[in-house]
Design a protein around this motif. Structure first.
Motif, short mmCIF file in Angstrom:
data_model
loop_
_atom_site.label_atom_id
_atom_site.label_comp_id
_atom_site.label_asym_id
_atom_site.label_seq_id
_atom_site.Cartn_x
_atom_site.Cartn_y
_atom_site.Cartn_z
N HIS A 1 0.83 -1.20 0.00
CA HIS A 1 0.00 0.00 0.00
C HIS A 1 0.87 1.26 0.00
O HIS A 1 2.00 1.24 0.47
CB HIS A 1 -0.92 0.04 1.22
N ALA A 72 -5.83 -5.91 -1.93
CA ALA A 72 -6.38 -5.97 -0.57
C ALA A 72 -7.64 -6.82 -0.62
O ALA A 72 -8.24 -7.00 -1.69
CB ALA A 72 -6.71 -4.56 -0.07
N ASP A 95 -9.92 -3.61 4.45
CA ASP A 95 -8.54 -3.33 4.83
C ASP A 95 -8.56 -2.12 5.74
O ASP A 95 -9.26 -1.13 5.47
CB ASP A 95 -7.69 -3.07 3.58
N HIS A 99 -10.39 0.99 3.86
CA HIS A 99 -11.81 0.71 4.01
C HIS A 99 -12.71 1.90 3.66
O HIS A 99 -13.91 1.72 3.46
CB HIS A 99 -12.11 0.26 5.45
#
Length: 266
Positions: A1, A72, A95, A99
């Motif tokens: 990420h 994810a 995640d 999210h």
């Protein structure tokens, strides 16, 4: 990420700081633009960042959707009906850092629609970033070329991405695609699902730069309100000059010290 993106999503009050292209931030025609481009029911959650996949081929969008779990954990939510045979399908990220993102798979442009009708129907002015997907088999027609121009004029961030229908795309075809988009002043990117790492790293970095710049504005009136109130849903009451607004709900976006009044976005 991308750590910068994760930090941005965690700390940004998305309900207060709208994208620059949102109708509520265009004061050129007073307060008429939100009525001209109403927020669609499928992306009503203003506390989330909404993204969209569009394009002439559902196969291209499916290819990207199948790749998402490699980024994810995701959940494909139930579709939201827009019209007969047309629906918006959400992909939610399970995640802790992602999210607040929702990626929508949106229907294609119909032969009767012009660009503005399509932007209005799908609420693209409320979408933080659009990913326009196509392939060498499903190229962008004039309809989508006009849509690219319309999104650019509205200031909607977008990425034109060519997905591969086979295992490889020959160099001549790729150069021809790039040349075609260069004539339109549009940068096109190649998504190879067999070698996605470099592409996704670059795309996520560029995506973060686009959306963070597009939501960079935070006014003084917002800084004058504590986090326990800023962004909260409120109900208007006791207005005398505009009593017709009493009883309506909105979001607190700040406090005006000069007038000693809270600012509320309906």
């Amino acid at each position: 990420h991308n750590s910068a993106l994760a930090e941005y999503l965690e700390n940004q009050n998305l309900e207060v700081v709208l994208p620059k292209h949102a109708p509520q931030r265009d004061y050129s025609i007073g307060d008429k633009k939100p009525a001209m481009y109403p927020r669609p029911s499928f992306c009503w959650e203003a506390y989330k960042m909404h993204l969209a996949m569009i394009g002439p081929s559902s196969a291209c969008r499916k290819q990207v959707a199948e790749f998402l779990p490699k980024i994810a954990p995701v959940f494909r939510g139930p579709g939201v009906r827009l019209a007969p045979g047309r629906e918006a399908v959400p992909y939610h990220f399970f995640d802790e850092t992602l999210h607040r993102l929702v990626l929508w798979d949106l229907p294609e442009v119909t032969y009767r629609q012009n660009s503005e009708d399509y932007i209005r129907e799908l609420g693209l002015l409320y979408i933080d970033c659009v990913f326009m997907l196509f392939s060498e088999k499903y190229v962008l027609t004039d309809v989508y070329s006009k849509l690219i121009v319309a999104m650019a004029l509205h200031g909607i961030p977008f990425f034109a991405i060519c997905t591969m229908s086979g295992d490889a795309l020959d160099e001549e075809s790729w150069r021809r695609l790039q040349s075609d988009f260069q004539r339109k002043d549009v940068q096109v990117r190649m998504f190879n699902p067999n070698k996605p790492e470099e592409f996704m790293t670059t795309l996520i970095n560029e995506f973060y730069k686009e959306v963070s710049w597009n939501r960079d504005f935070r006014s003084d009136v917002a800084d004058a309100v504590g986090d326990d109130i800023l962004g909260q849903t409120v109900r208007i009451k006791n207005l005398e000059k505009k009593p017709e607004l009493n009883g309506r709900c909105g979001v607190c976006i700040g406090y005006d010290k000069e007038t000693s009044r809270y600012r509320v976005r309906l």
